[in-house]
Design a protein around this motif. Structure first.
Motif, PDB file in Angstrom:
ATOM      1  N   ARG A  75       0.707  -1.091  -0.132  1.00 23.13           N
ATOM      2  CA  ARG A  75      -0.089   0.172  -0.027  1.00 23.13           C
ATOM      3  C   ARG A  75       1.009   1.149  -0.118  1.00 23.13           C
ATOM      4  NH1 ARG A  75      -5.387  -0.834   1.175  1.00 23.13           N
ATOM      5  NH2 ARG A  75      -5.582   1.319   1.945  1.00 23.13           N
ATOM      6  N   LYS A  99      -5.238  -2.755   8.726  1.00 28.82           N
ATOM      7  CA  LYS A  99      -6.130  -3.885   8.608  1.00 28.82           C
ATOM      8  C   LYS A  99      -5.627  -4.856   9.393  1.00 28.82           C
ATOM      9  CE  LYS A  99      -7.507  -7.295   5.038  1.00 28.82           C
ATOM     10  NZ  LYS A  99      -6.801  -8.498   5.765  1.00 28.82           N
ATOM     11  N   THR A 164      -4.620 -10.100  14.925  1.00 32.74           N
ATOM     12  CA  THR A 164      -6.058 -10.270  14.218  1.00 32.74           C
ATOM     13  C   THR A 164      -6.999 -10.895  15.170  1.00 32.74           C
ATOM     14  OG1 THR A 164      -4.874 -12.843  14.038  1.00 32.74           O
ATOM     15  CG2 THR A 164      -4.551 -11.244  12.295  1.00 32.74           C
ATOM     16  N   ARG A 169      -9.569  -6.457  17.344  1.00 30.15           N
ATOM     17  CA  ARG A 169     -10.013  -4.994  16.594  1.00 30.15           C
ATOM     18  C   ARG A 169     -10.569  -3.935  17.370  1.00 30.15           C
ATOM     19  NH1 ARG A 169     -13.799  -8.814  13.263  1.00 30.15           N
ATOM     20  NH2 ARG A 169     -12.264 -10.202  12.580  1.00 30.15           N
ATOM     21  N   THR A 196      -8.597  -2.966  11.970  1.00 37.52           N
ATOM     22  CA  THR A 196      -9.872  -3.309  11.183  1.00 37.52           C
ATOM     23  C   THR A 196      -9.862  -4.506  10.583  1.00 37.52           C
ATOM     24  OG1 THR A 196      -9.372  -1.960   9.513  1.00 37.52           O
ATOM     25  CG2 THR A 196     -10.732  -0.656  11.082  1.00 37.52           C
ATOM     26  N   LYS A 197     -11.269  -5.006  10.319  1.00 36.07           N
ATOM     27  CA  LYS A 197     -11.166  -6.259   9.686  1.00 36.07           C
ATOM     28  C   LYS A 197     -10.749  -5.944   8.112  1.00 36.07           C
ATOM     29  CE  LYS A 197     -14.200 -10.276   8.698  1.00 36.07           C
ATOM     30  NZ  LYS A 197     -15.344 -10.835   9.037  1.00 36.07           N
ATOM     31  N   GLU A 198     -11.052  -4.961   7.522  1.00 34.88           N
ATOM     32  CA  GLU A 198     -10.809  -4.734   6.015  1.00 34.88           C
ATOM     33  C   GLU A 198     -10.014  -3.178   6.061  1.00 34.88           C
ATOM     34  OE1 GLU A 198     -10.694  -6.829   3.838  1.00 34.88           O
ATOM     35  OE2 GLU A 198     -11.862  -8.436   4.727  1.00 34.88           O
ATOM     36  N   TRP A 199      -9.349  -2.713   4.997  1.00 34.98           N
ATOM     37  CA  TRP A 199      -8.777  -1.491   4.596  1.00 34.98           C
ATOM     38  C   TRP A 199      -9.941  -0.496   4.583  1.00 34.98           C
ATOM     39  CZ3 TRP A 199      -4.220  -0.529   6.285  1.00 34.98           C
ATOM     40  CH2 TRP A 199      -3.284  -1.300   6.302  1.00 34.98           C
ATOM     41  N   LYS A 200      -9.980   0.613   5.050  1.00 34.62           N
ATOM     42  CA  LYS A 200     -11.055   1.647   4.631  1.00 34.62           C
ATOM     43  C   LYS A 200     -10.513   2.665   3.706  1.00 34.62           C
ATOM     44  CE  LYS A 200     -13.123   1.316   9.270  1.00 34.62           C
ATOM     45  NZ  LYS A 200     -13.687   1.922  10.300  1.00 34.62           N
TER      46      LYS A 200
END
Length: 200
Positions: A75, A99, A164, A169, A196-200
């Motif tokens: 990223r 993430k 994780t 989270r 977070t669970k996914e990238w925002k």
């Protein structure tokens, strides 16, 4: 001033260790000029014949942290310019998002001016719901003042991996500072991040 508690942000000490006698860059440059191993050590500090960078004589800080960045595998870097007047306020108000399970590391760009900087360290205390969950200390090193050949130093910290799972989270608060062997603080700041669970 950091709001996380000054006792948390103390560097570790080694019993019996004493900081060596301070010398100027000129004194280091003249030390045993025919000693090959000492010359290699001086080169590792950045002591060279290159002209120094221009510095404001009114700014007596020995170290100026210019920027911090979060480097995440795959990223673009998230870089915070710390030279602006409201930079630390903005840093405190805007959490980083990481993430879960992502590999990342921090990096800092800084300038050393006026004299040799001895034993720069980065300290960080991380809390969640006001409870301390981690304390990190990273030795950055000793550096000569920047020169025209090397106007800025960059330090990449040790890689880390975000935790994780549902319990990991959430929102984390951190307090950090850069300090040297003499106990001089160069930058203290509060910041935060969200796992977070996914990238925002």
């Amino acid at each position: 001033m950091s709001g996380q508690g000054e006792d948390d942000l103390q560097a570790s000490t080694t019993e019996g260790f004493k900081v060596g006698e301070k010398k100027t860059v000129e004194e280091y440059a003249k030390l045993d000029q025919n000693d090959e191993s000492l010359n290699r050590w001086k080169a590792s500090l950045g002591i060279s014949s290159s002209p120094p960078i221009h510095v404001d004589p009114k700014d007596q800080r020995r170290c100026v942290i210019k920027s911090l960045a979060l480097e995440v595998e795959g990223r673009p870097d998230i870089t915070i310019d710390l030279t602006g007047p409201r930079a630390l306020d903005d840093l405190k108000k805007t959490p980083f998002t990481i993430k879960e399970g992502a590999k990342f590391r921090m990096k800092a760009n800084f300038v050393v001016q006026h004299d040799v900087l001895s034993g720069l360290k980065y300290l960080q205390v991380t809390k969640r719901n006001k409870f301390r969950v981690a304390k990190n200390e990273e030795m950055i090193g000793s550096f000569a003042p920047n020169t025209q050949d090397k106007p800025v130093y960059e330090k990449k910290f040790e890689p880390d991996e975000a935790p994780t799972g549902m319990i990991a989270r959430g929102h984390y608060e951190a307090a950090s500072k850069f300090v040297d062997d003499d106990g001089h603080d160069y930058l203290k700041f509060d910041w935060s991040f969200d796992i977070t669970k996914e990238w925002k």
